[in-house]
Design an enzyme around this catalytic site. Structure first.
Site, PDB file in Angstrom:
ATOM      1  N   ARG A 129      37.499 -34.265  47.928  1.00  0.00           N
ATOM      2  CA  ARG A 129      36.126 -34.217  48.462  1.00  0.00           C
ATOM      3  C   ARG A 129      35.120 -34.581  47.369  1.00  0.00           C
ATOM      4  O   ARG A 129      34.117 -35.249  47.621  1.00  0.00           O
ATOM      5  CB  ARG A 129      35.837 -32.824  49.037  1.00  0.00           C
ATOM      6  CG  ARG A 129      36.539 -32.623  50.382  1.00  0.00           C
ATOM      7  CD  ARG A 129      36.622 -31.175  50.788  1.00  0.00           C
ATOM      8  NE  ARG A 129      35.331 -30.562  50.977  1.00  0.00           N
ATOM      9  CZ  ARG A 129      35.111 -29.245  50.931  1.00  0.00           C
ATOM     10  NH1 ARG A 129      36.096 -28.418  50.694  1.00  0.00           N
ATOM     11  NH2 ARG A 129      33.916 -28.770  51.119  1.00  0.00           N
ATOM     12  N   ARG A 174      35.248 -18.868  48.099  1.00  0.00           N
ATOM     13  CA  ARG A 174      34.532 -18.973  49.378  1.00  0.00           C
ATOM     14  C   ARG A 174      35.394 -18.529  50.568  1.00  0.00           C
ATOM     15  O   ARG A 174      36.520 -18.984  50.726  1.00  0.00           O
ATOM     16  CB  ARG A 174      34.085 -20.423  49.577  1.00  0.00           C
ATOM     17  CG  ARG A 174      33.337 -20.649  50.865  1.00  0.00           C
ATOM     18  CD  ARG A 174      32.432 -21.828  50.795  1.00  0.00           C
ATOM     19  NE  ARG A 174      33.122 -23.110  50.859  1.00  0.00           N
ATOM     20  CZ  ARG A 174      32.476 -24.284  50.860  1.00  0.00           C
ATOM     21  NH1 ARG A 174      31.170 -24.316  50.754  1.00  0.00           N
ATOM     22  NH2 ARG A 174      33.162 -25.403  50.919  1.00  0.00           N
ATOM     23  N   ARG A 227      38.510 -21.817  54.168  1.00  0.00           N
ATOM     24  CA  ARG A 227      38.546 -23.098  54.871  1.00  0.00           C
ATOM     25  C   ARG A 227      39.768 -23.885  54.434  1.00  0.00           C
ATOM     26  O   ARG A 227      40.091 -23.915  53.250  1.00  0.00           O
ATOM     27  CB  ARG A 227      37.282 -23.907  54.522  1.00  0.00           C
ATOM     28  CG  ARG A 227      36.142 -23.657  55.462  1.00  0.00           C
ATOM     29  CD  ARG A 227      34.871 -24.279  54.974  1.00  0.00           C
ATOM     30  NE  ARG A 227      34.964 -25.697  54.651  1.00  0.00           N
ATOM     31  CZ  ARG A 227      33.902 -26.449  54.337  1.00  0.00           C
ATOM     32  NH1 ARG A 227      32.705 -25.916  54.309  1.00  0.00           N
ATOM     33  NH2 ARG A 227      34.051 -27.724  54.040  1.00  0.00           N
ATOM     34  N   ARG A 250      26.196 -38.846  54.739  1.00  0.00           N
ATOM     35  CA  ARG A 250      27.199 -38.759  53.672  1.00  0.00           C
ATOM     36  C   ARG A 250      27.432 -40.118  53.014  1.00  0.00           C
ATOM     37  O   ARG A 250      28.208 -40.214  52.078  1.00  0.00           O
ATOM     38  CB  ARG A 250      28.537 -38.341  54.255  1.00  0.00           C
ATOM     39  CG  ARG A 250      28.886 -36.869  54.440  1.00  0.00           C
ATOM     40  CD  ARG A 250      29.139 -36.089  53.263  1.00  0.00           C
ATOM     41  NE  ARG A 250      30.182 -35.106  53.224  1.00  0.00           N
ATOM     42  CZ  ARG A 250      30.167 -33.888  53.741  1.00  0.00           C
ATOM     43  NH1 ARG A 250      29.209 -33.485  54.503  1.00  0.00           N
ATOM     44  NH2 ARG A 250      31.151 -33.067  53.492  1.00  0.00           N
ATOM     45  N   LYS A 286      24.769 -26.087  50.148  1.00  0.00           N
ATOM     46  CA  LYS A 286      23.934 -26.758  51.161  1.00  0.00           C
ATOM     47  C   LYS A 286      23.835 -25.936  52.448  1.00  0.00           C
ATOM     48  O   LYS A 286      22.749 -25.724  52.973  1.00  0.00           O
ATOM     49  CB  LYS A 286      24.513 -28.140  51.522  1.00  0.00           C
ATOM     50  CG  LYS A 286      24.627 -29.109  50.371  1.00  0.00           C
ATOM     51  CD  LYS A 286      25.085 -30.481  50.838  1.00  0.00           C
ATOM     52  CE  LYS A 286      26.495 -30.531  51.382  1.00  0.00           C
ATOM     53  NZ  LYS A 286      27.544 -30.200  50.403  1.00  0.00           N
TER      54      LYS A 286
END
Ligand code: AMP
Length: 211
Positions: free
Chosen positions: A169, A127, A158, A88, A13
């Site tokens: 998540r 990532r 992260r 969300r 996203k």
């Protein structure tokens, strides 16, 4: 044009929202990035948000709604925006609708990035991001340098990209966010595309929709 990029964690996203924003010259609002900035600046918002974020839980609605409305207000002279990471849940989506309706505006298109869980885990494992400018890299796409090509800062994983937090998540996404696919489908503004492939391939799919 008012666009939302929707999808599970790791769907791309942020990467795509940034590209669309550059292409259309519209501001890009990412609640996740705004919150990470607040955490790194140790502001009151950051102190409140930190514990939710490190568990992979949603930050409470009133905080997020104020945050995003403030950002949209700051750029209200622009002809739209690209949202990523917001809304969300249904309550956030309803608040956004109310806010836009109040100003006589509406959303134009919701781009829903569809992707399987295996690809998500692979992507998130690789990532890395720049803690200073937020640029995201992926070792899977051949990026092995450990410093940001924009600003030279050392790249980091992260905190919420650890395997355990990613699982939570995903759970939160399925329980609270996935229903927005139905919410926007009923409004007739949802377009689903595959989020698989390279960032360039996904971007081409999005451009085909927007054009
Ligand atoms: P993201 O960068 O979009 O994956 O967001 C990272 C984290 O920030 C999420 O796991 C949540 O803890 C928090 N967050 C981001 N956007 C929202 C939102 N719209 N509502 C509640 N929490 C959010």
């Amino acid at each position: 044009m008012r666009i939302i990029i929707l999808g599970p964690p790791g769907a791309g996203k942020g990467t795509q929202a940034k590209r669309v924003s550059n292409r259309l010259g519209l501001p890009h609002f990412s609640t996740g990035s705004l919150l990470r900035k607040a955490v790194s600046n140790n502001t009151l918002l950051g102190k409140i948000a930190k514990s939710y974020m490190s568990e992979g839980e949603l930050v409470p609605n009133p905080i997020i709604i104020d945050l995003i409305e403030e950002e949209i207000e700051k750029h209200k002279d622009k002809e739209g925006f690209i949202l990523d990471g917001f809304p969300r849940n249904v309550a956030q989506a309803q608040k956004l609708d109310e806010y836009l309706e109040h100003g006589g505006k509406q959303l134009d298109i919701i781009v829903n990035l569809e992707i399987d869980e295996e690809t998500i885990i692979e992507r998130i494992k690789g990532r890395l991001s720049c803690p200073k400018c937020g640029k995201v890299y992926n070792t899977k796409n051949g990026y092995y340098e450990r410093v940001c090509e924009n600003c030279g800062t050392k790249l980091e994983q992260r905190e919420d990209d650890s395997e355990e937090t990613v699982r939570n998540r995903m759970k939160v996404y399925l329980e609270e966010t996935f229903i927005l696919v139905d919410y926007y489908q009923k409004k007739g503004i949802l377009q689903s595309i595959s989020g698989r492939g390279s960032p360039d391939e996904v971007f081409e799919r999005i451009l085909a929709l927007i054009d």
